[in-house]
Design a protein around this motif. Structure first.
Motif, short mmCIF file in Angstrom:
data_model
loop_
_atom_site.label_atom_id
_atom_site.label_comp_id
_atom_site.label_asym_id
_atom_site.label_seq_id
_atom_site.Cartn_x
_atom_site.Cartn_y
_atom_site.Cartn_z
N ASN A 149 0.83 -1.20 0.00
CA ASN A 149 0.00 0.00 0.00
C ASN A 149 0.87 1.25 0.00
O ASN A 149 2.07 1.20 0.30
CB ASN A 149 -0.88 0.04 1.25
CG ASN A 149 -1.61 -1.26 1.49
OD1 ASN A 149 -2.24 -1.77 0.59
ND2 ASN A 149 -1.51 -1.81 2.68
N ASP A 156 -6.28 8.68 3.80
CA ASP A 156 -6.51 7.89 2.60
C ASP A 156 -5.25 7.14 2.18
O ASP A 156 -4.13 7.63 2.36
CB ASP A 156 -6.98 8.81 1.46
CG ASP A 156 -7.80 8.06 0.43
OD1 ASP A 156 -8.13 6.88 0.66
OD2 ASP A 156 -8.11 8.66 -0.62
N THR A 158 -4.01 3.77 -0.85
CA THR A 158 -4.42 2.87 -1.92
C THR A 158 -3.44 1.71 -2.01
O THR A 158 -2.41 1.70 -1.34
CB THR A 158 -4.53 3.60 -3.27
OG1 THR A 158 -5.16 2.75 -4.23
CG2 THR A 158 -3.15 4.01 -3.79
N ILE A 213 -13.13 0.07 -0.89
CA ILE A 213 -12.57 1.23 -0.18
C ILE A 213 -12.24 0.92 1.28
O ILE A 213 -11.44 1.63 1.88
CB ILE A 213 -13.51 2.45 -0.26
CG1 ILE A 213 -14.79 2.23 0.55
CG2 ILE A 213 -13.82 2.83 -1.69
CD1 ILE A 213 -15.57 3.50 0.78
N ASN A 217 -8.79 -0.29 -1.15
CA ASN A 217 -9.06 1.03 -1.71
C ASN A 217 -8.49 1.17 -3.12
O ASN A 217 -7.85 2.14 -3.47
CB ASN A 217 -8.55 2.15 -0.81
CG ASN A 217 -9.21 3.49 -1.13
OD1 ASN A 217 -10.28 3.53 -1.71
ND2 ASN A 217 -8.56 4.57 -0.75
N SER A 218 -8.76 0.14 -3.90
CA SER A 218 -8.45 0.15 -5.33
C SER A 218 -9.70 -0.34 -6.06
O SER A 218 -9.72 -1.39 -6.68
CB SER A 218 -7.24 -0.76 -5.61
OG SER A 218 -6.87 -0.70 -6.97
N PRO A 219 -10.80 0.44 -5.94
CA PRO A 219 -12.13 -0.07 -6.30
C PRO A 219 -12.34 -0.38 -7.78
O PRO A 219 -13.35 -0.99 -8.13
CB PRO A 219 -13.08 1.03 -5.83
CG PRO A 219 -12.25 2.25 -5.71
CD PRO A 219 -10.87 1.79 -5.36
N ASP A 274 -19.21 7.86 1.47
CA ASP A 274 -17.80 7.59 1.29
C ASP A 274 -17.32 6.85 2.54
O ASP A 274 -18.13 6.36 3.33
CB ASP A 274 -16.99 8.87 1.05
CG ASP A 274 -17.23 9.94 2.12
OD1 ASP A 274 -17.49 9.57 3.29
OD2 ASP A 274 -17.15 11.13 1.80
N PHE A 275 -16.03 6.77 2.74
CA PHE A 275 -15.52 5.97 3.86
C PHE A 275 -15.93 6.53 5.22
O PHE A 275 -15.98 5.80 6.21
CB PHE A 275 -13.99 5.86 3.77
CG PHE A 275 -13.44 4.82 4.72
CD1 PHE A 275 -13.81 3.49 4.62
CD2 PHE A 275 -12.56 5.19 5.73
CE1 PHE A 275 -13.30 2.54 5.50
CE2 PHE A 275 -12.05 4.25 6.61
CZ PHE A 275 -12.43 2.91 6.49
#
Length: 362
Positions: A149, A156, A158, A213, A217-219, A274-275
């Motif tokens: 990651n 945030d 990813t 997410i 978090n790589s939707p 959102d998150f």
């Protein structure tokens, strides 16, 4: 987790029926002794905090620590019970989140019998944080599923667009090879918080990828189930159960029902913003997945809340599913695997906020 922000452990001889009240039937646990990643096994609780891996028994006035092992500046990434007395613990360092240790612990005498750093090569200069999604013994090898990651900002991050599976000698923990798969990202997850993998009756190993997410978090990548066949240590390139294509959403959590069926817990993208409100929105659905035919069937249950929970316990032909619904009801729903009948089981009172775990204590 209670509405007053406290934590309570409730024990019961049955979850098929009845009503329990947190204040009368529960045992309050201080926050420093407990979070949702606590390990429950054979009448004992295990938790890594403040540089020590600790063993507890449950007393009427709380958890009593009975043993500890030094594990300075580490956190748990994953666990695997090799047998009832032997725990394989995967930990990473708190400073860089990049170094990985594997520790073999006998929990009865509470000793570390083997501890070794496993050095996994970096995938990218940008993606430095290591996340271990599963560790399992398969074909007399130790398989470790992981990804990398990177932090985007304070709230945030990813995940790299590749899953990695390391194969190690199960005795010496020496690295033998590394597989890569780009069909999804983030294999598994922290399994002390939620289950993501299983072995079936024939020895095939299945694991879920979690690029939504709340984890990778790589939707743009799909949530999917992968298989490593019983006679192999490599991901089956022909097997790809694309859950996102079937449910049009991402999922987190997978529990085995037996006979090639599993339950998965799927989010609803149209029900959260959102998150920030992902955990508090009533949005989660439960599906039964046939791992062979690759079909999904949604269970007739209320929407659940809570981003990641160990919310399913399977035993004696039933799946016990804990749900915190929009009516502020906190219930165990009982799914009979053979008849497919669903009914309400144990009910907790409204002082409950989230049922974060359901475990068999002994």
């Amino acid at each position: 987790m209670n509405k007053d922000l406290g934590n309570t452990i409730i024990t019961s001889n049955t979850v098929d029926s009845g009503n329990l009240t947190i204040s009368k039937n529960g045992i309050d646990i201080p926050t420093q002794q407990f979070d949702r990643s606590i390990i429950v096994k054979d009448k004992h609780f295990y938790f890594l905090r403040a540089g020590k891996f600790r063993k507890y028994t449950l007393q009427s006035n709380g958890l009593k620590e009975i043993a500890q092992l030094a594990m300075q500046d580490q956190h748990i990434e994953n666990i695997n019970w090799l047998d009832r007395d032997t725990l394989l613990l995967f930990t990473s360092d708190n400073k860089t989140n990049r170094r990985l240790w594997v520790s073999k612990i006998t929990v009865n005498d509470f000793k570390i019998n083997q501890q070794q750093e496993v050095k996994l090569p970096s995938a990218s200069a940008d993606f430095k944080i290591l996340s271990v999604g599963f560790g399992t013994i398969h074909q007399q090898r130790l398989l470790i599923g992981y990804t990398f990651n990177k932090v985007i900002n304070e709230t945030d991050f990813t995940t790299i667009d590749t899953m990695y599976i390391a194969t190690l000698d199960k005795t010496t923990l020496q690295l033998e090879n590394i597989q890569k798969d780009t069909r999804s990202s983030y294999p598994g997850g922290v399994n002390t918080v939620q289950s993501y993998s299983l072995h079936d009756e024939n020895g095939n190993f299945y694991f879920m990828s979690c690029p939504g997410i709340a984890l990778g978090n790589s939707p743009s990548k799909p949530t999917a189930i992968f298989r490593i066949d019983s006679n192999s240590t490599h991901i089956n390139p022909a097997y790809f159960l694309n859950l996102t294509a079937k449910t049009h959403n991402h999922a987190y959590g997978m529990w085995y029902l037996g006979n090639n069926q599993a339950i998965v817990r799927s989010e609803r993208r149209d029900r959260y913003t959102d998150f920030s409100d992902h955990h508090s929105t009533y949005q989660f659905e439960y599906y039964v997945v046939d791992l062979i035919s690759q079909t999904t069937t949604k269970l007739n249950l209320p929407f659940d809340k809570g981003t990641r929970k160990e919310s399913v316990l399977v035993e004696n032909g039933k799946a016990y599913i804990t749900i915190d619904d929009a009516k502020d009801q906190h219930q165990v729903w009982v799914y009979d695997i053979k008849s497919k009948n669903i009914q309400v089981g144990l009910i907790l009172d409204q002082a409950t906020d989230f049922i974060v775990r359901i475990d068999r204590l002994h």
